[in-house]
Design an enzyme around this catalytic site. Sequence first.
Site, PDB file in Angstrom:
ATOM      1  CD  GLU A   1     -21.119  47.631 -24.411  1.00  0.00           C
ATOM      2  OE1 GLU A   1     -22.329  47.386 -24.363  1.00  0.00           O
ATOM      3  OE2 GLU A   1     -20.264  46.981 -23.771  1.00  0.00           O
TER       4      GLU A   1
ATOM      5  CG  ASN B   1     -14.947  51.116 -22.990  1.00  0.00           C
ATOM      6  OD1 ASN B   1     -13.822  50.764 -23.343  1.00  0.00           O
ATOM      7  ND2 ASN B   1     -15.711  50.366 -22.195  1.00  0.00           N
TER       8      ASN B   1
ATOM      9  CG  HIS C   1     -15.234  41.621 -23.521  1.00  0.00           C
ATOM     10  ND1 HIS C   1     -14.906  41.111 -22.286  1.00  0.00           N
ATOM     11  CD2 HIS C   1     -15.782  42.835 -23.284  1.00  0.00           C
ATOM     12  CE1 HIS C   1     -15.245  41.966 -21.342  1.00  0.00           C
ATOM     13  NE2 HIS C   1     -15.777  43.031 -21.924  1.00  0.00           N
TER      14      HIS C   1
ATOM     15  CD  GLU D   1     -15.510  46.448 -20.637  1.00  0.00           C
ATOM     16  OE1 GLU D   1     -16.167  45.422 -20.911  1.00  0.00           O
ATOM     17  OE2 GLU D   1     -16.026  47.579 -20.559  1.00  0.00           O
TER      18      GLU D   1
HETATM   19  O1  9MR Z   1     -19.080  41.961 -16.207  1.00  0.00           O
HETATM   20  C1  9MR Z   1     -20.330  42.609 -16.163  1.00  0.00           C
HETATM   21  C2  9MR Z   1     -21.394  41.637 -15.669  1.00  0.00           C
HETATM   22  O2  9MR Z   1     -21.165  41.306 -14.304  1.00  0.00           O
HETATM   23  C3  9MR Z   1     -22.779  42.225 -15.847  1.00  0.00           C
HETATM   24  O3  9MR Z   1     -23.764  41.290 -15.519  1.00  0.00           O
HETATM   25  C4  9MR Z   1     -22.936  42.687 -17.288  1.00  0.00           C
HETATM   26  C5  9MR Z   1     -24.306  43.300 -17.518  1.00  0.00           C
HETATM   27  O4  9MR Z   1     -24.482  43.748 -18.790  1.00  0.00           O
HETATM   28  O5  9MR Z   1     -21.943  43.642 -17.601  1.00  0.00           O
HETATM   29  C6  9MR Z   1     -20.665  43.077 -17.563  1.00  0.00           C
HETATM   30  O6  9MR Z   1     -19.688  44.032 -17.959  1.00  0.00           O
HETATM   31  C7  9MR Z   1     -19.794  44.532 -19.281  1.00  0.00           C
HETATM   32  C8  9MR Z   1     -19.197  45.921 -19.284  1.00  0.00           C
HETATM   33  O7  9MR Z   1     -19.811  46.724 -18.328  1.00  0.00           O
HETATM   34  C9  9MR Z   1     -19.305  46.554 -20.659  1.00  0.00           C
HETATM   35  N1  9MR Z   1     -18.708  45.719 -21.658  1.00  0.00           N
HETATM   36  C10 9MR Z   1     -19.161  44.325 -21.684  1.00  0.00           C
HETATM   37  C11 9MR Z   1     -18.984  43.715 -20.300  1.00  0.00           C
HETATM   38  C12 9MR Z   1     -19.339  42.236 -20.330  1.00  0.00           C
HETATM   39  O8  9MR Z   1     -20.695  42.086 -20.601  1.00  0.00           O
END
Ligand code: 9MR
Length: 384
Positions: free
Chosen positions: A169, A220, A256, A285
């Site tokens: 990101e 990513n 997502h 994801e």
């Molecule tokens: O699924 C993850 C969640 O448990 C965390 O709290 C969150 C914190 O920012 O991150 C989520 O995973 C993210 C991933 O690492 C990057 N892309 C977006 C995902 C969903 O927020």
Amino acid sequence: MSYSRTEIRVAAISAAVAAVMLAGATAQAEPKDSTLRGETPIDLKVGSAVWGQNQLLDFDPENPTEFQSILGEEFDSVTPENDMKWAEIHPEPDVYDFSGADAVVAFAKANGQEVRGHTLLWHSQNPDWVTEASDDWTCEEARDVLEDHISTVVSRYAGDIYEWDVANEIIQDTWDDGGVKLRTEANPFLKACSEDPVGLIGDAFRWAHEADPEAVLFLNDYNAEGVNEKTDAYYALAQELLADGVPLQGFGAQGHLSLMYGFDESMQANFERFADLGLQVAVTEADVRMPLGEDGNPTEEQIALQAERYDGMLQACLNVPACSSFTVWGFDDGHSWVPGVFDEGYATIMTEEYEKKPAYFALLDGLSDATPGRSPRTPPGLDK
Ligand code: 9MR
């Protein structure tokens, strides 16, 4: 002559329908006693995210929980959902905590699975010491901290990780302040090196490559499925990095999705253009959330549409030979990040009780229709 997977799929479905008609049209579909990983072409990994710290520390191969059994049986790749993020794995300047990440790697080994590493350079989930110190960092200081982190984490798991989300990101969205550009404000490392952020990103890939030359190194992001302004910026960045000789090897679209928006049909075209640069691509994801009724349940229509969206992402991947992995961001609603973050839910392929949704069967069918257990993308004769 070659056929796309969609053509093959459509032909296979027509052939199956014709066979049933020939047989007298009384035959019923056999119930399938198969798994996603069992149906996945040999050159594709089907994966799920898992939070090792919460779900795998107690793993006993002789006595797995139901969650662990499903994770082991259905997937041939796992991504640590949080365990390799800075706040978890590097909570203090001189303290690394590998417990959650080790649990994921150990689980994967016990189940013959691969691990997708996630992530080394991100603006989110950084520990306080990074957030606080970064305001005063010179670029040199930021580089030293990042290099130490990348070398330490990547070398610890060298040989165990097949794909690494090196940079996550790092490009803003159209709706962010300043529009689509490198995240040089929110990302503490890019901020400290805002005079040459691309140089820093390139070095992050170089440090990761030195520590594990076998791992395939990815950019990513979310909102990166179709051809859009953000992926145009990634496409330009990828070209710049490759021209600089950076060991960038993959582009991941997180996937997502929400039923509040449409499906971007240019996903395959987007993957194709990155593949044409010589990169692997991946869905990293995937989940498909939706607003729920007052009873907390989706409608039949939403359930069907969700299956279609999962299938749409899978087909975009299957149709591009360079697509190396398709990962869901948790496989059951009981372990999904969506509730609490959005006023939406039902995002994964199984309910909290591990009941398989139509979305699960859409993936299963999509994988097995592609070629049962074997892909045309690899020479025939190889067993999975
Ligand atoms: O699924 C993850 C969640 O448990 C965390 O709290 C969150 C914190 O920012 O991150 C989520 O995973 C993210 C991933 O690492 C990057 N892309 C977006 C995902 C969903 O927020």
